[in-house]
Design a protein around this motif. Structure first.
Motif, PDB file in Angstrom:
ATOM      1  N   ARG A 347       0.860  -1.049   0.075  1.00 33.76           N
ATOM      2  CA  ARG A 347      -0.106   0.002  -0.194  1.00 33.76           C
ATOM      3  C   ARG A 347       0.797   1.232   0.222  1.00 33.76           C
ATOM      4  O   ARG A 347       0.753   2.173  -0.504  1.00 33.76           O
ATOM      5  CB  ARG A 347      -0.938   0.028   1.373  1.00 33.76           C
ATOM      6  CG  ARG A 347      -1.798   0.970   1.115  1.00 33.76           C
ATOM      7  CD  ARG A 347      -2.813   1.112   2.346  1.00 33.76           C
ATOM      8  NE  ARG A 347      -3.310  -0.002   2.890  1.00 33.76           N
ATOM      9  CZ  ARG A 347      -3.674  -0.145   3.856  1.00 33.76           C
ATOM     10  NH1 ARG A 347      -3.886   0.621   4.798  1.00 33.76           N
ATOM     11  NH2 ARG A 347      -4.193  -1.402   4.167  1.00 33.76           N
ATOM     12  N   LYS A 350       2.050   2.155  -3.267  1.00 35.55           N
ATOM     13  CA  LYS A 350       0.983   2.742  -4.148  1.00 35.55           C
ATOM     14  C   LYS A 350       0.827   4.278  -3.837  1.00 35.55           C
ATOM     15  O   LYS A 350       0.760   5.049  -4.614  1.00 35.55           O
ATOM     16  CB  LYS A 350      -0.223   2.067  -4.090  1.00 35.55           C
ATOM     17  CG  LYS A 350      -0.609   1.140  -4.853  1.00 35.55           C
ATOM     18  CD  LYS A 350      -2.135   0.480  -4.526  1.00 35.55           C
ATOM     19  CE  LYS A 350      -2.470  -0.761  -5.694  1.00 35.55           C
ATOM     20  NZ  LYS A 350      -3.321  -0.188  -6.599  1.00 35.55           N
ATOM     21  N   GLN A 351       0.757   4.494  -2.578  1.00 38.73           N
ATOM     22  CA  GLN A 351       0.819   5.719  -2.111  1.00 38.73           C
ATOM     23  C   GLN A 351       2.000   6.643  -2.637  1.00 38.73           C
ATOM     24  O   GLN A 351       1.777   7.781  -2.866  1.00 38.73           O
ATOM     25  CB  GLN A 351       0.613   5.945  -0.590  1.00 38.73           C
ATOM     26  CG  GLN A 351      -0.538   5.196   0.017  1.00 38.73           C
ATOM     27  CD  GLN A 351      -0.556   5.028   1.532  1.00 38.73           C
ATOM     28  OE1 GLN A 351       0.355   4.778   2.107  1.00 38.73           O
ATOM     29  NE2 GLN A 351      -1.736   5.571   2.182  1.00 38.73           N
TER      30      GLN A 351
ATOM     31  N   ALA B  59      -7.065  -5.210   0.132  1.00 44.46           N
ATOM     32  CA  ALA B  59      -6.188  -4.779   1.143  1.00 44.46           C
ATOM     33  C   ALA B  59      -5.064  -3.712   0.832  1.00 44.46           C
ATOM     34  O   ALA B  59      -4.536  -2.756   1.748  1.00 44.46           O
ATOM     35  CB  ALA B  59      -5.585  -5.931   1.878  1.00 44.46           C
ATOM     36  N   VAL B  60      -4.628  -3.827  -0.425  1.00 51.78           N
ATOM     37  CA  VAL B  60      -3.574  -2.937  -0.677  1.00 51.78           C
ATOM     38  C   VAL B  60      -3.859  -1.654  -1.109  1.00 51.78           C
ATOM     39  O   VAL B  60      -3.169  -0.549  -1.679  1.00 51.78           O
ATOM     40  CB  VAL B  60      -2.407  -3.468  -1.582  1.00 51.78           C
ATOM     41  CG1 VAL B  60      -1.916  -4.821  -1.215  1.00 51.78           C
ATOM     42  CG2 VAL B  60      -2.994  -3.610  -2.930  1.00 51.78           C
ATOM     43  N   ASN B  61      -5.326  -1.267  -1.324  1.00 48.46           N
ATOM     44  CA  ASN B  61      -5.766  -0.190  -2.035  1.00 48.46           C
ATOM     45  C   ASN B  61      -5.839   0.905  -0.881  1.00 48.46           C
ATOM     46  O   ASN B  61      -6.024   0.495   0.194  1.00 48.46           O
ATOM     47  CB  ASN B  61      -6.962  -0.525  -2.275  1.00 48.46           C
ATOM     48  CG  ASN B  61      -7.631   0.679  -3.109  1.00 48.46           C
ATOM     49  OD1 ASN B  61      -7.808   1.774  -2.676  1.00 48.46           O
ATOM     50  ND2 ASN B  61      -8.015   0.579  -4.585  1.00 48.46           N
ATOM     51  N   PRO B  62      -5.227   2.285  -1.068  1.00 42.72           N
ATOM     52  CA  PRO B  62      -5.171   3.074  -0.180  1.00 42.72           C
ATOM     53  C   PRO B  62      -6.336   3.543   0.746  1.00 42.72           C
ATOM     54  O   PRO B  62      -6.500   4.092   1.683  1.00 42.72           O
ATOM     55  CB  PRO B  62      -4.500   4.201  -0.744  1.00 42.72           C
ATOM     56  CG  PRO B  62      -3.973   3.817  -2.020  1.00 42.72           C
ATOM     57  CD  PRO B  62      -4.839   2.455  -1.948  1.00 42.72           C
ATOM     58  N   LEU B  63      -7.507   3.395  -0.119  1.00 42.09           N
ATOM     59  CA  LEU B  63      -8.762   3.872   0.244  1.00 42.09           C
ATOM     60  C   LEU B  63      -9.245   2.745   1.070  1.00 42.09           C
ATOM     61  O   LEU B  63     -10.774   2.982   1.333  1.00 42.09           O
ATOM     62  CB  LEU B  63      -9.631   4.511  -0.645  1.00 42.09           C
ATOM     63  CG  LEU B  63      -9.146   5.771  -1.376  1.00 42.09           C
ATOM     64  CD1 LEU B  63     -10.209   6.093  -2.522  1.00 42.09           C
ATOM     65  CD2 LEU B  63      -9.143   6.825  -0.183  1.00 42.09           C
ATOM     66  N   SER B  64      -8.921   1.369   1.215  1.00 39.79           N
ATOM     67  CA  SER B  64      -9.623   0.432   1.544  1.00 39.79           C
ATOM     68  C   SER B  64     -10.282   0.803   3.070  1.00 39.79           C
ATOM     69  O   SER B  64     -11.509   0.230   3.461  1.00 39.79           O
ATOM     70  CB  SER B  64      -8.908  -0.967   1.867  1.00 39.79           C
ATOM     71  OG  SER B  64      -7.760  -0.857   2.301  1.00 39.79           O
ATOM     72  N   GLN B  65      -9.736   1.477   4.098  1.00 39.19           N
ATOM     73  CA  GLN B  65     -10.048   1.491   5.311  1.00 39.19           C
ATOM     74  C   GLN B  65     -11.336   2.506   5.214  1.00 39.19           C
ATOM     75  O   GLN B  65     -12.279   1.975   6.093  1.00 39.19           O
ATOM     76  CB  GLN B  65      -8.918   2.413   6.175  1.00 39.19           C
ATOM     77  CG  GLN B  65      -7.871   1.515   6.746  1.00 39.19           C
ATOM     78  CD  GLN B  65      -8.263   0.670   7.443  1.00 39.19           C
ATOM     79  OE1 GLN B  65      -9.047   0.539   8.294  1.00 39.19           O
ATOM     80  NE2 GLN B  65      -7.647  -0.651   7.243  1.00 39.19           N
ATOM     81  N   ASP B 122      -4.656   9.954   3.058  1.00 40.24           N
ATOM     82  CA  ASP B 122      -4.885   8.508   3.005  1.00 40.24           C
ATOM     83  C   ASP B 122      -4.183   7.904   1.442  1.00 40.24           C
ATOM     84  O   ASP B 122      -3.614   6.946   1.263  1.00 40.24           O
ATOM     85  CB  ASP B 122      -6.430   8.198   2.518  1.00 40.24           C
ATOM     86  CG  ASP B 122      -7.005   7.906   4.090  1.00 40.24           C
ATOM     87  OD1 ASP B 122      -8.179   7.863   4.086  1.00 40.24           O
ATOM     88  OD2 ASP B 122      -6.287   7.492   4.646  1.00 40.24           O
ATOM     89  N   LEU B 123      -4.357   8.851   0.281  1.00 41.63           N
ATOM     90  CA  LEU B 123      -4.179   8.303  -0.875  1.00 41.63           C
ATOM     91  C   LEU B 123      -2.328   8.580  -1.042  1.00 41.63           C
ATOM     92  O   LEU B 123      -1.839   7.785  -2.027  1.00 41.63           O
ATOM     93  CB  LEU B 123      -4.367   9.420  -2.148  1.00 41.63           C
ATOM     94  CG  LEU B 123      -5.950   9.031  -2.435  1.00 41.63           C
ATOM     95  CD1 LEU B 123      -6.413  10.137  -3.144  1.00 41.63           C
ATOM     96  CD2 LEU B 123      -6.154   7.775  -3.042  1.00 41.63           C
TER      97      LEU B 123
END
Lengths: 365, 157
Positions: A347, A350-351, B59-65, B122-123
């Protein structure tokens, strides 16, 4: 299912880039001056997340696809019923008998050989190897295994290790029938006969275990007298349509790697052992009550680490070779993600790339 | 709805279709149901956060939370309604409303400047220094301190 904890030991930082595998065009590289709408528009990231919810490449690897039913009309149905009767009433008892005979022969020869020939190690090992190959042939016969081996048979040479893709525990038996390998596997009870082959145990849940196991692997491979070592670098059973990432442990032992590709033909039965859906006994019974287990085994050309290649690149290259030969699709995920969550490093990466693109555009005034 | 059965009746499908304002065809709803059952491992009728995290791509997506908060405890009907914004049949209005909901964490109908900064954090995991740079850009475009949904529409469209 127990609580998932973040795996830190299994995922290394210098993994191949996951972005290479994700569908291209999902995030277009924006250019030009940075405007408010570019910061506010989160739709690409959201679309990716929704895409993952609806279908993702990791879960696909472990889906068992049931075969299409073919017995749906009035002519085929009685034929199918007859088939069921033959399979359960005739074949299954026959196979159980064959297997029992095999075990009797094996046990009655193994114990005497093991204890009486204590002094003559070379002879004892040779006989034990032959006996293990024999019992595996009995196993394969008990499912009417039709196995076609292609390529030169493995030979006993030091400094070589064999790697294969993993679909079920029967992979080991199918390969063992031809050559008595030593294998490295998850510790579980009931496999004490494999001790004599020089098998190595590991425990998936212990992280310190890795160094100990790596050391044992290295010792085994460099010993001239040991059985050739077989490793399943995927670390878990996959459904024989995809390959997950190979663990680099087998590729940094400093020896030749001989890839083996295994592909099962689903014509009579699906050999994938979905450990979530069925226990091994149910799986074995399913195999024993089907017509046959058909598979192809290819022994491929041995590979060495190329100069300037890292073990991870080497592992990917071998995975490529095996996947192409067996007609499997590659997937960028670690098989152990079945048991743990992805590390936050993905993650963060990506960020980081998104942040960098923003900063770059801020500078383009 | 029959949480324990794994078969949808025609009546169920039509009910779900109505609930999501016809953004999905009946075949799509059946496929989504298969996916829902696949994710809902313990078969309790909704997908918990843990079960979503077993999908590594999610799970690895920054907006998942953020999406968890909106997804937690949804049954199948609500799950389809949640995903309806992503359908090709969804209107622009529906999509913008969805984005607005993601931004508006306290659900008061307004997106404040802080909420926008939260999303940016977040991003990108920006440090405060970088956030100041961003504020500079935003001020140049005269950002009002809070946006209502019509304004968001204008900003993105």
């Amino acid at each position: 299912m127990g609580k998932l904890n973040t795996s830190s030991s299994e995922l290394d930082f210098d993994r191949p880039n996951i972005e290479d595998y994700l569908p291209s065009g999902s995030i277009q590289e924006p250019h030009g001056k940075l405007r408010l709408r570019d910061l506010l528009d989160i739709s690409p990231t959201l679309t990716e997340a929704a895409g993952a919810i609806v279908d993702d490449s990791f879960t696909r690897c472990f889906k068992s696809n049931p075969p299409e039913p073919w017995n749906w009309n009035i002519y085929l149905f009685p034929l199918w019923c007859l088939g069921v009767v033959v399979r359960y009433g005739l074949l299954f008892p026959l196979r159980v008998i064959v297997l029992t005979i095999g075990w009797i022969i094996f046990l009655s020869c193994y114990f005497p050989v093991h204890f009486l020939l204590k002094g003559h190690d070379k002879l004892r090992k040779r006989l034990e190897r032959g006996l293990v190959e024999l019992i595996c042939s009995f196993f394969v016969a008990s499912w009417t295994g039709v196995v076609k081996y292609h390529g030169p048979r493995p030979c006993m040479r030091p400094k070589q290790v064999f790697v294969a893709n993993h679909t079920s525990m029967i992979d080991f038996i199918v390969l063992e029938q031809m050559t008595a390998f030593a294998v490295i596997m998850q510790k579980h009870p009931g496999a004490l006969f494999l001790e004599s082959l020089g098998c190595i145990w590991f425990n998936r849940s212990e992280s310190k275990d890795r160094e100990i196991v790596a050391k044992k692997l290295r010792e085994h491979v460099h010993g001239a007298d040991n059985n050739p070592l077989l490793i399943f670098p995927e670390g878990t059973c996959v459904n024989n349509h995809y390959t997950v990432m190979f663990k680099k442990g087998a590729f940094e032992l400093g020896c030749t790697v001989c890839p083996i590709a295994i592909k099962y033909n689903k014509i009579f039965v699906d050999a994938f052992w979905n450990s979530r859906k069925q226990s091994f006994t149910t799986h074995l019974l399913q195999l024993m009550t089907s017509w046959a287990v058909v598979c192809d085994v290819w022994y491929l050309e041995p590979q060495n680490l190329k100069p300037g290649e890292t073990p991870i690149e080497f592992a990917e290259r071998v995975r490529d070779i095996i996947s192409v030969r067996a007609g499997l699709r590659k997937v960028p995920w670690d098989g152990y993600l079945k048991y743990s969550r992805p590390s936050p490093k993905h993650r963060e990466r990506k960020q980081q790339s998104f942040a960098e693109s923003i900063l770059r555009r801020l500078e383009e005034k | 709805m029959g949480n324990t059965s794994s078969m949808l009746t025609q009546y169920d499908i039509e009910e779900v279709q109505e609930h999501c304002s016809n953004t999905f065809s009946q075949q799509e709803i059946v496929s989504l149901y298969q996916r829902f059952c696949q994710l809902d491992r313990n078969g309790c009728g909704f997908i918990s956060a843990e079960e979503f995290m077993t999908v590594p791509e999610f799970a690895v997506n920054p907006l998942s939370q953020r999406l968890f908060r909106m997804l937690d405890g949804l049954n199948f009907k609500e799950f389809v309604a949640f995903l309806s914004a992503f359908s090709s049949r969804a209107s622009l209005q529906q999509k913008v409303e969805f984005i607005f909901k993601v931004y508006d964490t306290d659900g008061n109908g307004k997106v404040t400047f802080n909420e926008m900064l939260d999303i940016l954090r977040d991003l990108t995991e920006f440090s405060d220094l970088h956030l100041f740079l961003v504020i500079e850009v935003m001020q140049k475009e005269n950002t009002p301190m809070s946006l209502k949904i019509e304004n968001l529409h204008k900003r993105i469209a």
